[in-house]
Structure formats: structure tokens, C-alpha cells
Design an enzyme around this catalytic site. Structure first.
Site, PDB file in Angstrom:
ATOM      1  N   GLY A 310       0.938  -0.878  -0.032  1.00 20.77           N
ATOM      2  CA  GLY A 310       0.039   0.014   0.007  1.00 20.77           C
ATOM      3  C   GLY A 310       0.909   1.291  -0.220  1.00 20.77           C
ATOM      4  O   GLY A 310       0.206   2.365  -0.408  1.00 20.77           O
ATOM      5  N   ALA A 311       1.978   1.117   0.269  1.00 21.41           N
ATOM      6  CA  ALA A 311       2.919   2.285   0.693  1.00 21.41           C
ATOM      7  C   ALA A 311       3.394   2.785  -0.869  1.00 21.41           C
ATOM      8  O   ALA A 311       3.818   3.814  -1.062  1.00 21.41           O
ATOM      9  CB  ALA A 311       4.132   2.028   1.436  1.00 21.41           C
ATOM     10  N   ASN A 334       7.964 -14.018  -1.926  1.00 26.38           N
ATOM     11  CA  ASN A 334       7.990 -13.462  -3.062  1.00 26.38           C
ATOM     12  C   ASN A 334       9.297 -14.382  -3.844  1.00 26.38           C
ATOM     13  O   ASN A 334       9.678 -15.264  -3.290  1.00 26.38           O
ATOM     14  CB  ASN A 334       8.616 -12.022  -2.942  1.00 26.38           C
ATOM     15  CG  ASN A 334       9.852 -11.703  -2.169  1.00 26.38           C
ATOM     16  OD1 ASN A 334      10.503 -12.656  -1.789  1.00 26.38           O
ATOM     17  ND2 ASN A 334      10.031 -10.358  -1.272  1.00 26.38           N
ATOM     18  N   CYS A 387      -1.515 -11.408  -7.174  1.00 27.16           N
ATOM     19  CA  CYS A 387      -0.392 -11.202  -6.156  1.00 27.16           C
ATOM     20  C   CYS A 387      -0.203  -9.577  -6.439  1.00 27.16           C
ATOM     21  O   CYS A 387      -1.219  -8.858  -6.558  1.00 27.16           O
ATOM     22  CB  CYS A 387       0.650 -12.150  -6.381  1.00 27.16           C
ATOM     23  SG  CYS A 387       1.303 -12.160  -8.032  1.00 27.16           S
ATOM     24  N   TRP A 391       2.097 -12.208 -12.360  1.00 22.58           N
ATOM     25  CA  TRP A 391       2.894 -12.911 -13.287  1.00 22.58           C
ATOM     26  C   TRP A 391       3.656 -14.014 -12.686  1.00 22.58           C
ATOM     27  O   TRP A 391       4.313 -14.645 -13.461  1.00 22.58           O
ATOM     28  CB  TRP A 391       3.333 -12.117 -14.446  1.00 22.58           C
ATOM     29  CG  TRP A 391       4.418 -11.120 -13.752  1.00 22.58           C
ATOM     30  CD1 TRP A 391       5.083 -11.399 -12.654  1.00 22.58           C
ATOM     31  CD2 TRP A 391       4.636  -9.685 -14.382  1.00 22.58           C
ATOM     32  NE1 TRP A 391       5.904 -10.172 -12.496  1.00 22.58           N
ATOM     33  CE2 TRP A 391       5.838  -9.261 -13.314  1.00 22.58           C
ATOM     34  CE3 TRP A 391       4.299  -9.081 -15.296  1.00 22.58           C
ATOM     35  CZ2 TRP A 391       6.121  -8.038 -13.702  1.00 22.58           C
ATOM     36  CZ3 TRP A 391       4.868  -7.785 -15.511  1.00 22.58           C
ATOM     37  CH2 TRP A 391       5.864  -7.290 -14.638  1.00 22.58           C
ATOM     38  N   ARG A 393       3.407 -15.838  -8.597  1.00 16.06           N
ATOM     39  CA  ARG A 393       2.370 -16.429  -7.759  1.00 16.06           C
ATOM     40  C   ARG A 393       1.103 -16.596  -8.330  1.00 16.06           C
ATOM     41  O   ARG A 393       0.460 -17.714  -8.379  1.00 16.06           O
ATOM     42  CB  ARG A 393       2.411 -15.948  -6.371  1.00 16.06           C
ATOM     43  CG  ARG A 393       3.667 -15.692  -5.744  1.00 16.06           C
ATOM     44  CD  ARG A 393       3.739 -15.025  -4.309  1.00 16.06           C
ATOM     45  NE  ARG A 393       3.973 -13.605  -4.937  1.00 16.06           N
ATOM     46  CZ  ARG A 393       4.241 -12.668  -3.906  1.00 16.06           C
ATOM     47  NH1 ARG A 393       4.334 -12.947  -2.941  1.00 16.06           N
ATOM     48  NH2 ARG A 393       4.307 -11.431  -4.503  1.00 16.06           N
ATOM     49  N   ARG A 433      13.411 -14.335 -14.924  1.00 15.81           N
ATOM     50  CA  ARG A 433      13.198 -15.389 -14.026  1.00 15.81           C
ATOM     51  C   ARG A 433      14.347 -16.322 -14.126  1.00 15.81           C
ATOM     52  O   ARG A 433      15.109 -17.175 -13.346  1.00 15.81           O
ATOM     53  CB  ARG A 433      12.023 -15.950 -13.711  1.00 15.81           C
ATOM     54  CG  ARG A 433      10.839 -15.034 -13.479  1.00 15.81           C
ATOM     55  CD  ARG A 433      11.126 -14.460 -12.074  1.00 15.81           C
ATOM     56  NE  ARG A 433       9.897 -13.453 -11.564  1.00 15.81           N
ATOM     57  CZ  ARG A 433      10.109 -12.024 -11.786  1.00 15.81           C
ATOM     58  NH1 ARG A 433      11.556 -11.607 -12.009  1.00 15.81           N
ATOM     59  NH2 ARG A 433       9.122 -11.362 -11.510  1.00 15.81           N
TER      60      ARG A 433
END
Length: 800
Positions: A310-311, A334, A387, A391, A393, A433
Site C-alpha cells: 500500500g505504501a 516473493n 498477487c 505474473w 505467484r 526469472r
């Protein structure tokens, strides 16, 4: 390890070995367009104490055995599969008797993304290790995407079809329109926007202007317009708005995916179009009046992580803003936590494996031992999964749920469609990844190129030198810049766990998953290049590179159903619906075929039921082939016997016909003889079969002339004149022409033995006239005999 270690016992010289030219090396082991960059001789694979030759090519690091010249799989790894590598110098311990200072052991450590750690030992006082290391720096870390081996080798015979067509065909299947087949013309003209009662395919992202990481075609609720889709996309991170990835044609329940909502720091931002779009996912329950289905919003992150986002403007939904919804947090860490987890697992396996990379601390190597439900299906509810970006989790969850819900995805073709839809089309950043260059350049390649030095021997602790991210990390490999993470590998691992629990539900085997992962990590094919469908289209990977699916299909076609990729236990009727594993059965275990194949190769297959059954199946297949060959031989012999029997029957029939003809000919000859004798003629047969007929005359008659004629029987059963006839008859008589044209005086002149040369009759009595009357009567008899039907009357009466 002391100086007397096994791998150190090889002859180590102080002289630089003479390098043989690359052109003189036997290169039968190279692939198409694979070229040798650097080679090192007398290199030792420390994992197995085996000496050989180490090659660096434009595709892989390749190790050949010194004795057999065969490729050693453990020491051969594609460059793209290398996670990091480093040089290590370890001083060898000296004994009191050794006066000369021993050189340090020069090692090269290579850590792979496929769970292996390799260590090579080089001769001291040579440049071989430096040359190999520099070649890896240049080749394993390409500056651009087009320098990869897949572009150099081209598509070869594993050509790829348009992945957009395959995506549309999967969409049509989900909507129940299997009769429609996607075509290039359909995409060019925009005629692929089909629909059913609830959902439709939209081309709002045709040019990737709405969302660059989404595919060109999307499935959305039918009552949501394209304008509303565009408005809703602005409320989600990276414009990855909620779209449908799977739907149940029977119940109307859907599985949707998106990124996190942009609710702001105070968690009070809302979007009417986003709420309307999410509400449209909850269609009316079938068989009810006005009752809507429930919606679960599955946030893959831990709750604290969602709040922390949210920050930065992100966050999570509030159930009060979304009709009939319930928020569920899955608590999955993550990508960086996943990377660290894999590193720890790999190090543990290497430490306790039989082929430990340090050659010393492995228990197994020295004879020791070591470690002995879905709401969519149950409630027909719809689920929205997201999430942060939607793209990583998110892709793991929706693809795994689809695999559980739809039996089609548990086949070869369905597995391909699932991966291409949820992983490739929906923008999982494979380049970032896996750690390879991309068009966007957003990813960095996390190779650790620092040099590690040690002033002592290997530590006594089994942990040795650390291989995790905390060991000698350079600034470039920090979490903020290193986006490498085994997200896709973790998902395939989950598939293998389901395959272990439900061995009858999958058409493919664990061996297929291993080969599939190896192909993905090797970057030999272009399917998994780049970070999105848009980037792969820009790079034209589908036409310029080979296709992983074509390659795997070619492997299966080489052996048919007996290939190791096929699951011997697959029974589609046994699990024709969704798989609902109980929570107690979900405890994960080591995937031996992948996790243990390098560390414990003998344990990876030992005692495996599938391997034993496959061996039995191969033996059964061989016996079945031998049986089929024997049956074909028996059929051939039986056909030959039947043919010979038929020929024998025909010969018998011909023989019988010949006997009948001979008997008939005998009867005809006897009848002819009696007929001739009845006319006053004498018939005699010679030993050769010739028949002589003499006409009986009066005492006054004189010998007559003889005429010989051969008789043959024509197709009508009558006898005619034929010099080649088997039946030769000699008849002494006067021809009809002579009899008819001769007067009694002429007859006397020709038949009287007492005639004079002056043709004056010396016997004026009636004897001559009497003899002439006999000749006339004989002629009349023969005329009547010609008119008589011998076969129809005379011989038939003879038979009677």
C-alpha cells in the site's frame, strides 16, 4: 582432501600441455551450428574423479571422458542453465617428507539451475582454467538476445507454428466452440471475437496498447464492453485487469487472474468499472432463480506483504466493495525467498549426495547413509487470483488449479495449451526469472564472477564453501536488481507431486517433465524467450528459432507409446473430473528424478515402481512383437499351404479329366473299330498306337494302295486330319473322289491283279462286276456312316 586424494593422483605437470587444434578434434558430438570456443585437456571432474577434455561451445560446457571419448552428462551443462560460476584456489596440505612446495589446486565451480554443482580441476601453471573462465564470461553472459544459440542454429527441423493460433484454439475450446479453428487470416481480419452465453473473446489488446504483458486476445464477461475493459485496466497494477483464464461450461464457474488493485496508501481508492467487471465474474447459478454464485478473491501474498504494498500504491481488495466476495491470503513469499529456498535445497543435496562436488564430505560417496481442495469444483464458485504484478505467484496458482480442475490439461496437448496460455501468453517474465537477456533489458543476469581464494584446505564442515546468495555477492546480484527466481521450476515440481499422488490421471510421465524443464533452462528453443508475448513477436522467435514442443513430440514419435514420456498407468476414465487432493496428502517430497539425478544418480531411479513397470512393459513389448512376427509367419505358411492344396486339387481335377478323356477316347476307338469291322474291313493296331484298316476283298481282288492319315479330335470332339496327332491311323482304301469318279471299267483296271498293260480285261466273267458292286456298297456304307452322329447315338448306345 590431502595430497594423496584420488583426483589429485593424476599426473600433474609443470609444463603447459600442448593444445591440439580444434579442427583436429573429433566433433561428432556437436549439434547443428555448435562451435568450439575453448578447450582444455587433462581436466578432472572432481565430482567423479574422472579425467577428460573440457570444451566451451557457443551452446554448452561439454566434458568428454579421456578414455572412452564419450560425453559425461554430469559435466555437460548448457550455458543458459548455468546460474553462476567462480574460480577457486585451494592449497594442498603438505606432508613432513615433502620438501618441495606443492602448487595449489586450481578449481572451477559451476552451479546450475537444474540442481547440480560441478567442480573441475585444472593442471597447475597453465592458462587452461583462465581460458575456460574467460570463455564462460563471454558466452554464458551474452550481450544480446540474438547471440543465443537458438538464433544461431535456427529452427532446423523443429519448426514452430504461430502461438497465437494455439491460444485462440484454446479459447474456443473453453467457450465450447471447438468447431472453429483459428487461422492467420482470422487474426489479420479480427474475426476471432467469438462468444457464448456468458463470455466473449475481445481484441481490445490487439496491439498491446492496453497492457504490454497481456496477450493480444482476452476472455471477458459478455456484458462488459471494451470501453469498460479499458477503464478497469487503469485500476490494476501494470494494467493487468481481471480476465478469465478458465471456465466450466457445465456450471458457469470461472477462474480469473489479475494484478493487485491500486487502492492507495489509505486503502480507500475504488473503481466502479473494476468492481462491475469482478461482479460479472459471478454469473447466476444454474438451476436457480436470481441466486448468484460466490466469489473468492485469492491473494497469493502474505497479509503483511499486501499491506506493505500500500505504501507504493498497491494493496488488496476489500470484501465490502465487491459483491458476495471473500478475501483469502495464501501467504506465499516473493521471488527472492523462492530463490534462497532453492539454493539451500541444492546445497543440502550436494552435501549429502553420492557425487558431492568437493569429493570429500559426502556421506553416500564413502559408503555412509543419509535421510531415511478447490472451491470452484465444490461450490461452483468463481475465484479471482492475484498477487502484486500477477505474473509469478498468480500464474502458479491459476495454472495449478486449472490442472486440477480440467482433465484436458493432464494430457500432452492440454499441458502445452496450459503452459502457453497461463505462462507465456499472460506474460510470466521468463528472461528475468531464468536470468537471460531480453528485449526490454529489465532483467540482469545473476552470474557470480568473483574469484574466491582460500589459504587453507577444505573445511571439515560438510557445508564447505557456501553456494548461496550470501557468499561473495557482488552489488549486481542484490535482491533489488537480481530478478532470477525458480518460479516455473517450482510449479513443475508441484505437477510432479500431483503425478506422484495420482499416477493414473496424467498422460505424461515424470521423465517428460524432467526433459521439458531441461529444454526450458537450456534456452535451445525460442518458446520461452523474452518476458511477454509482445517481445517474442518483436523478436520473431516463433519463426527464427526451434520449437520445444516439436522437439519433444519428435522424441515421442521415435518410439511411439513405449517412449519414456508416456505414463504407463494413465487411465483417462479413472479421473475424468477434477482432482481434489485431501490436505493430508499434500505434504511435498523430494522429486527424485529431478532433484537427485545429479547428487544421487543411483537413488533417483532405485526402487521406483514406474521404472520397474516400464522395464516389464519393454519386455512385454518385445515379446508382443515376437508374437506378432510369429503370427505373421504362421499366416504366411498357412497361406502357402492353402495355395499348394488348391494347386493339388486343380492337378487332381486335371488328372481326373485326363483319365476320363482317355477312357472316352478308348471307348471311341473301340466303337470305331467295331464300326469299321462291321463294314467288312480289318482293323489292326501296332505297338506304336497306329491303326491299319484293310478292306476285305474277294479272292479276285489284288493288293490295294495304302493311304496314311492322322486323326485328331477338335474342340467339338470330332476327329480331323492332323500330322501332329497322337493317334495315327493307316487306312487302306480308295478315296471317295476316286470311287465317285471311277466307272466299273476303271475300277477293274485299278483293282484287278490280272489286268494287262494294254488295259484289256482278261476275265470276262461276272466276278469283276460282283467286286464292283461291293465297292459301290462300301461307298454307300461310308456315306451313311458320315451322316451318323457317332457321339450322340452310336457311342451312347455303346455305353448302354
Amino acid at each position: 582432501m590431502d595430497a594423496a586424494g584420488s583426483w589429485d593422483a593424476f599426473e600433474w605437470t609443470k609444463i603447459e600441455p600442448i593444445s591440439r587444434p580444434v579442427s583436429h578434434v573429433k566433433c561428432d558430438f556437436l549439434l547443428k551450428a555448435e562451435e568450439i570456443i575453448v578447450q582444455g585437456y587433462g581436466v578432472v571432474l572432481v565430482n567423479t574423479d574422472e579425467a577428460g577434455t573440457l570444451f566451451v561451445t557457443n551452446f554448452r560446457l561439454l566434458f568428454l571422458s579421456e578414455g572412452t571419448r564419450n560425453i559425461i552428462p554430469l559435466g555437460t551443462i548448457p550455458l543458459a542453465t548455468i546460474e553462476k560460476f567462480s574460480k577457486i584456489a585451494v592449497k594442498t596440505q603438505q606432508t613432513p617428507r615433502q620438501s618441495e612446495k606443492l602448487p595449489s589446486q586450481r578449481l572451477l565451480q559451476v552451479i546450475g539451475k537444474d540442481m547440480r554443482i560441478i567442480v573441475f580441476g585444472f593442471r597447475p601453471r597453465t592458462r587452461q582454467r583462465r581460458d575456460v573462465f574467460d570463455a564462460l564470461v563471454r558466452c554464458a553472459k551474452p550481450a544480446g538476445l540474438w547471440e543465443l544459440y537458438a538464433f544461431v542454429s535456427g529452427p532446423s527441423r523443429f519448426r514452430n507454428s504461430n502461438p497465437k493460433l494455439r491460444l485462440l484454439n484454446e479459447y474456443f475450446r473453453l467457450l465450447g466452440n471447438q468447431s472453429n479453428q483459428a487461422s492467420t487470416r482470422m487474426i489479420e481480419d479480427g474475426y476471432f471475437t467469438l462468444s457464448n452465453e456468458l463470455w466473449r473473446v475481445t481484441d481490445v489488446n490487439m496491439n498491446y496498447t492496453m497492457c504490454q504483458s497481456y496477450p493480444f486476445a482476452l476472455i471477458v464477461p459478455k456484458r462488459i464492453s471494451d470501453e469498460e475493459v479499458l477503464q478497469a485496466s487503469s485500476f490494476r497494477a501494470r494494467s493487468r485487469l481481471p480476465v478469465i483464464t478458465w471456465c466450466d461450461q457445465g456450471t458457469g464457474a470461472v477462474l480469473a487472474r489479475s494484478s493487485q488493485p491500486l487502492v492507495g496508501l489509505m486503502m480507500n481508492m475504488r473503481s466502479n468499472t473494476d468492481e462491475k467487471l469482478v461482479a460479472a465474474l459471478c454469473s447466476q447459478l444454474a438451476g436457480t432463480k436470481g441466486t448468484r454464485r460466490k466469489l473468492y478473491i485469492a491473494d497469493a501474498r502474505p497479509r503483511k506483504n499486501a499491506l506493505a504494498n500500500g505504501a507504493m500504491g498497491g494493496g488488496s481488495e476489500s470484501s465490502s466493495n465487491y459483491l458476495l466476495s471473500e478475501i483469502v491470503f495464501f501467504g506465499i513469499d516473493n521471488i527472492h525467498a523462492m530463490r534462497d529456498s532453492l539454493s539451500r535445497l541444492r546445497e543440502y543435496l550436494d552435501t549429502h549426495g553420492a557425487t558431492s562436488s568437493d569429493g570429500m564430505s559426502s556421506f553416500l560417496r564413502h559408503g555412509g547413509w543419509t535421510w531415511g481442495g478447490a472451491r470452484v469444483a465444490i461450490e461452483a464458485a468463481s475465484v479471482l487470483v492475484h498477487c502484486s504484478d500477477g505474473w509469478d505467484r498468480t500464474t502458479q496458482l491459476v495454472s495449478l488449479a486449472s490442472l486440477l480442475l480440467d482433465p484436458y490439461y493432464r494430457t500432452f496437448s492440454g499441458f502445452q495449451a496450459l503452459v502457453e496460455k497461463d505462462w507465456l501468453a499472460f506474460g510470466h517474465p521468463f528472461s528475468d526469472r531464468i536470468g537471460m537477456p531480453s528485449v526490454s533489458g529489465s532483467g540482469s543476469i545473476p552470474f557470480e564472477l568473483s574469484r574466491q581464494s582460500s589459504t587453507g584446505s577444505y573445511p571439515s564442515s560438510p557445508m564447505r564453501y557456501s553456494t548461496g546468495p550470501a557468499a561473495n555477492q557482488s552489488p549486481a546480484s542484490s535482491h533489488g536488481q537480481n530478478n532470477y527466481s525458480p518460479i516455473f521450476l517450482q510449479w513443475v515440481d508441484c505437477v510432479s507431486q500431483l503425478l506422484r499422488m495420482y499416477p493414473f490421471a496424467f498422460e505424461f510421465s515424470s521423465a517428460f517433465l524432467v526433459d521439458f524443464l531441461d529444454c526450458v533452462l537450456s534456452y535451445r528453443f525460442g518458446n520461452f524467450f523474452c518476458n511477454s508475448e509482445k517481445e517474442r513477436q518483436q523478436c520473431n522467435t516463433s519463426e527464427d528459432c526451434g520449437c520445444i514442443w516439436a522437439y519433444l513430440a519428435d522424441l515421442r514419435n521415435s518410439e511411439g507409446k513405449s517412449h519414456v514420456h508416456y505414463n504407463l498407468f494413465y487411465d483417462p476414465k479413472r479421473h475424468g473430473g477434477p482432482l481434489l487432493p485431501p490436505a493430508a496428502a499434500l505434504a511435498p517430497t523430494i522429486w527424485p528424478q529431478f532433484h537427485l539425478r545429479w547428487a544421487c544418480p543411483s537413488e533417483a531411479q532405485a526402487g521406483e515402481l514406474e521404472a520397474q513397470c516400464r522395464n516389464m512393459s519393454l519386455k512385454f513389448s518385445e515379446l508382443q512383437k515376437a508374437k506378432e512376427a510369429a503370427e505373421r509367419k504362421a499366416k504366411e505358411v498357412s497361406a502357402l499351404v492353402n495355395s499348394l492344396t488348391a494347386d493339388l486339387q486343380r492337378e487332381k481335377q486335371l488328372n481326373k479329366s485326363s483319365v476320363n478323356l482317355a477312357e472316352k477316347a478308348t471307348r471311341e476307338s473301340s466303337a470305331l473299330k467295331r464300326a469299321v469291322q462291321s463294314m467288312g474291313c480289318k482293323v489292326s493296331f501296332s505297338s506304336t498306337g497306329d491303326c491299319t484298316v484293310d478292306i476285305e476283298s474277294s479272292p479276285y481282288s489284288s493288293p490295294q494302295k495304302s493311304m496314311h492319315s492322322s486323326l485328331r479330335r477338335d474342340s467339338n470332339g470330332l476327329y480331323g486330319h492332323d500330322e501332329r496327332s497322337d493317334l495315327s491311323v493307316s487306312i487302306t482304301m480308295v478315296t471317295d473322289d476316286d470311287v465317285s469318279s471311277a466307272s466299273p471299267s476303271h475300277i477293274c483296271e485299278s483293282l484287278c491283279p490280272m489286268r494287262a498293260r494294254d488295259s484289256v480285261c482278261r476275265w470276262p466273267d461276272a466276278g469283276c462286276a460282283h467286286f464292283g458292286s461291293q465297292i459301290a456298297g462300301l461307298r454307300a456304307n461310308f456315306d451313311a456312316f458320315d451322316q451318323l452322329s457317332i457321339y450322340d447315338r452310336y457311342f451312347e448306345s455303346e455305353k448302354l
